[in-house]
Design a protein around this motif. Structure first.
Motif, mmCIF file in Angstrom:
data_model
loop_
_atom_site.group_PDB
_atom_site.id
_atom_site.type_symbol
_atom_site.label_atom_id
_atom_site.label_comp_id
_atom_site.label_asym_id
_atom_site.label_seq_id
_atom_site.Cartn_x
_atom_site.Cartn_y
_atom_site.Cartn_z
ATOM 1 N N GLN A 206 45.917 45.085 43.246
ATOM 2 C CA GLN A 206 46.063 43.296 42.851
ATOM 3 C C GLN A 206 44.658 43.033 42.837
ATOM 4 O OE1 GLN A 206 49.852 41.768 44.913
ATOM 5 N NE2 GLN A 206 48.155 40.687 45.124
ATOM 6 N N PRO A 207 44.136 42.285 41.926
ATOM 7 C CA PRO A 207 42.622 41.694 41.823
ATOM 8 C C PRO A 207 42.521 40.718 42.964
ATOM 9 C CG PRO A 207 43.719 40.640 40.227
ATOM 10 C CD PRO A 207 44.782 41.734 40.674
ATOM 11 N N THR A 208 43.389 40.124 43.534
ATOM 12 C CA THR A 208 43.108 39.153 44.400
ATOM 13 C C THR A 208 44.224 39.443 45.376
ATOM 14 O OG1 THR A 208 44.174 37.360 43.608
ATOM 15 C CG2 THR A 208 41.854 37.593 43.196
ATOM 16 N N SER B 113 43.351 33.428 49.253
ATOM 17 C CA SER B 113 43.765 34.419 48.399
ATOM 18 C C SER B 113 42.192 34.780 47.976
ATOM 19 C CB SER B 113 44.511 34.457 47.309
ATOM 20 O OG SER B 113 44.814 35.676 46.636
ATOM 21 N N ASP B 114 41.764 35.905 48.265
ATOM 22 C CA ASP B 114 40.475 36.498 47.768
ATOM 23 C C ASP B 114 40.242 37.915 47.112
ATOM 24 O OD1 ASP B 114 37.593 35.705 47.544
ATOM 25 O OD2 ASP B 114 37.733 34.628 49.707
ATOM 26 N N ALA B 115 38.944 38.088 46.320
ATOM 27 C CA ALA B 115 39.069 39.273 45.743
ATOM 28 C C ALA B 115 39.077 40.448 46.541
ATOM 29 C CB ALA B 115 37.444 39.342 45.245
ATOM 30 N N ILE B 116 39.759 41.560 45.959
ATOM 31 C CA ILE B 116 40.201 42.622 46.644
ATOM 32 C C ILE B 116 39.227 43.849 45.744
ATOM 33 C CG2 ILE B 116 41.917 44.624 46.635
ATOM 34 C CD1 ILE B 116 43.927 42.452 47.120
ATOM 35 N N VAL B 117 38.834 44.853 46.557
ATOM 36 C CA VAL B 117 38.082 45.895 45.814
ATOM 37 C C VAL B 117 38.862 47.107 46.558
ATOM 38 C CG1 VAL B 117 35.840 44.842 45.748
ATOM 39 C CG2 VAL B 117 36.379 46.177 47.870
ATOM 40 N N VAL C 82 50.956 46.692 36.356
ATOM 41 C CA VAL C 82 51.174 45.634 35.391
ATOM 42 C C VAL C 82 51.633 46.392 33.955
ATOM 43 C CG1 VAL C 82 49.624 44.009 36.440
ATOM 44 C CG2 VAL C 82 48.882 45.452 34.660
ATOM 45 N N MET D 19 37.259 43.290 33.706
ATOM 46 C CA MET D 19 38.468 42.324 33.315
ATOM 47 C C MET D 19 38.909 41.618 34.465
ATOM 48 S SD MET D 19 39.413 42.229 30.060
ATOM 49 C CE MET D 19 38.078 42.896 29.000
ATOM 50 N N LEU D 20 38.107 41.598 35.595
ATOM 51 C CA LEU D 20 38.603 41.001 36.882
ATOM 52 C C LEU D 20 38.771 39.407 36.864
ATOM 53 C CD1 LEU D 20 36.431 42.711 39.461
ATOM 54 C CD2 LEU D 20 39.018 43.150 39.195
ATOM 55 N N ALA D 21 37.958 39.064 35.997
ATOM 56 C CA ALA D 21 37.969 37.464 35.978
ATOM 57 C C ALA D 21 39.262 36.996 34.800
ATOM 58 C CB ALA D 21 36.754 36.987 34.911
ATOM 59 N N HIS D 22 39.850 37.824 34.335
ATOM 60 C CA HIS D 22 41.102 37.926 33.549
ATOM 61 C C HIS D 22 42.332 38.547 34.487
ATOM 62 C CE1 HIS D 22 38.789 36.620 30.338
ATOM 63 N NE2 HIS D 22 38.232 37.898 30.256
ATOM 64 N N GLY D 23 42.264 38.549 35.732
ATOM 65 C CA GLY D 23 43.285 39.279 36.728
ATOM 66 C C GLY D 23 43.664 40.744 36.611
ATOM 67 N N VAL D 24 42.758 41.491 35.836
ATOM 68 C CA VAL D 24 42.983 42.775 35.609
ATOM 69 C C VAL D 24 41.999 43.761 36.409
ATOM 70 C CG1 VAL D 24 43.330 44.553 33.828
ATOM 71 C CG2 VAL D 24 44.012 42.093 33.243
#
Lengths: 229, 292
Positions: free
Chosen positions: B253-255, B229-233, B135, B23-28
């Motif tokens: 947060q996703p990013t 802003s970039d991807a977080i893991v 969230v 779901m990362l592409a949806h911000g989750v």
């Protein structure tokens, strides 16, 4: 409110013709980031969206998830993925010229009544109604989804409409809040804290956890903003 | 039908399964257990455990059972009793009507896990029963469990065989990291100090992130950087604007746009999550080959 410094590194750069060579970076030991730029640029954003779309239809072994960002693509990897081989496979695909993938089109109505609208208009040296007109004058691209569920960045506005973020962060703004900064318009789909200017509100809902997929806007789609009546 | 009713819960007791992936592409972000190894260990105690369990914090948990239920408990070192009779930790326990289970903090660990032979009777959200507290999504009404919540169970058709038991957690040595997305933006001297310095786990920790105390002040004078802003893991160590190092955890947060100096390797993130406030932590950079 204090005027922040101009955020030059976030200004969208002009179109370039030379192909972008991305940097492939491990993000921890379970993900790889294909980063097309360290600054925000139209070219890098298009490249990221293009690569993500390409990988979605033809996913290399070991990649469990693909998420396009503003200027990069995140690949979440399986435990056994081979970074070296993946790097090679990606470089082969990145070299291939591909046209912008087609995206869906959306009309989004905004009620321009945000508390920062007048300040933003003033900073862009426009009357309130002229700012709204300029803001809506051309379609924008969904640059990325990120930060929070269904939160989208749309861009790019022309140079004359670029203002930096606020110095202070607002504690919480509701879903549907329309935000403006750094040459972009963003829409919050859930309550978020934000350092962007609040310029309005939309009834458009981009996150529904009961739907599949849960978001309607996708990176690469086109959005046309209009004034809600 | 079997059920449990919560009679005591810390502020962050949540339902978790392995996570909401894809779901990362949806911000989750994925959520899931803070200590995955312990989550799996609790399930392995039951042989076949249902996918969803309870993650509780150092405040512990207490509940009353209805109907027959088998539970596996693991993670950190907690104390568990049934109707006042102490049991070993980790534990496999068969519960009957009206049994009272009390879990209280022990000498170590922030997170413990309860797994069940039956599945929690709640609808998955976006393919997962994990709670994302950041969230308010999924799990039990999108929130932590409170006193009085009654969780009922159903048979789970797709019995997940116990996952292979992961290698034992590495010992007390430094937490291994890979240099992060923005490591090159930190001066060599700062990077060297980052490796040399002991940080302290602060009181400010939750499922989103763990703030560290930078006693030596190595990040105090960092200039503010404006980053895309970039991807977080999970495991990313970001430096906030005021110089506070923060390790991003499962409900991240996703990013994000703060500079990230390093990322804790996945094999060591469980151990880090269990470090209590006040624990000294040192980071040791390793190569990607070593981390995998």
């Amino acid at each position: 409110m204090a005027h922040g410094p101009a955020v030059t590194s976030l200004s969208p750069q002009t179109e370039r013709n030379d192909p972008l060579i991305p940097t492939l970076l491990p993000l921890g030991d379970r993900a790889m980031l294909v980063r097309f730029s360290t600054g925000l640029s139209d070219t890098a954003n298009r490249a990221a969206i293009g690569l993500a779309r390409q990988l979605e239809t033809d996913c290399p072994d070991g990649v469990e998830e693909i998420a396009p960002g503003l200027v990069s693509v995140l690949l979440r990897l399986s435990e056994t993925a081979d970074f070296g081989r993946l790097r090679g496979e990606l470089m082969l695909r990145i070299g291939v010229e591909s046209p912008d993938p087609p995206g869906a089109e959306h009309d989004i109505a905004i009620r321009f009544d945000g508390p920062d609208l007048d300040e933003v208009a003033e900073r862009t040296r426009l009357a309130r109604q002229d700012f709204i007109g300029h803001h809506n004058s051309r379609p924008l691209r969904v640059l990325a989804t990120g930060f929070a569920p269904g939160f989208v960045y749309c861009g790019f506005h022309p140079q004359a409409l670029i203002v930096p973020r606020r110095e202070a962060v607002r504690p919480m703004v509701p879903a549907g809040t329309v935000l403006f900064a750094a040459g972009q318009t963003a829409i919050a789909a859930t309550p978020v804290r934000t350092g962007w200017h609040v310029i309005g509100q939309t009834a458009f809902q981009n996150f529904d956890p009961a739907a599949q997929p849960p978001t309607r806007l996708r990176a690469g789609d086109t959005v046309r903003f209009m004034e809600a009546v | 039908m079997s059920a449990i009713t919560i009679t005591r819960a810390g502020p962050l007791a949540t339902l978790q399964d392995t996570g909401r992936f894809g779901m990362l592409a949806h911000g989750v972000s994925a959520s899931g257990p803070m200590d995955r190894r312990a989550f799996h260990a609790a399930g392995a105690l039951l042989g076949t455990a249902a996918p969803t369990g309870i993650e509780f914090t150092s405040a512990g948990l207490a509940f009353t059972a209805e109907g027959p239920l088998r539970i596996g408990c693991a993670g950190g070192q907690f104390r568990v009793s049934v109707n006042g009779n102490p049991r070993e930790w980790p534990a496999r326990i068969g519960l009957n009507e009206s049994d009272v289970v009390e879990i209280t903090p022990g000498p170590s660990g922030n997170y413990g896990y309860l797994r069940f032979n039956l599945e929690c009777d709640i609808a998955p959200v976006l393919g997962s029963r994990s709670t994302n507290l950041a969230v308010g999504l999924g799990g039990w009404k999108g929130r932590a469990l409170h006193i009085g919540d009654r969780l009922s169970f159903v048979d789970h058709a797709a019995a997940t065989a116990a996952s292979p038991v992961a290698a034992p957690a590495p010992g007390d040595g430094p937490v291994r990291v890979l240099w992060g997305l923005h490591a090159d933006l930190f001066e060599t001297a700062v990077r060297a100090a980052f490796v040399r310095t002991a940080f302290v786990v602060s009181q400010n920790l939750d499922r989103m992130g763990v703030r560290l105390t930078d006693t030596a002040g190595i990040f105090r004078t960092r200039p503010r950087l404006m980053l895309v802003s970039d991807a977080i893991v999970p495991g990313d160590i970001q430096i906030l604007g005021d110089g506070t190092p923060t390790v991003l955890m499962r409900d991240h947060q996703p990013t994000g746009g703060y500079p990230r100096i390093a990322t804790i390797v996945s094999a060591d993130l469980d151990r880090f999550a269990q470090m209590r406030p006040g624990t000294e932590v040192r980071f040791q950079p390793v190569s990607l080959e070593h981390a995998r």
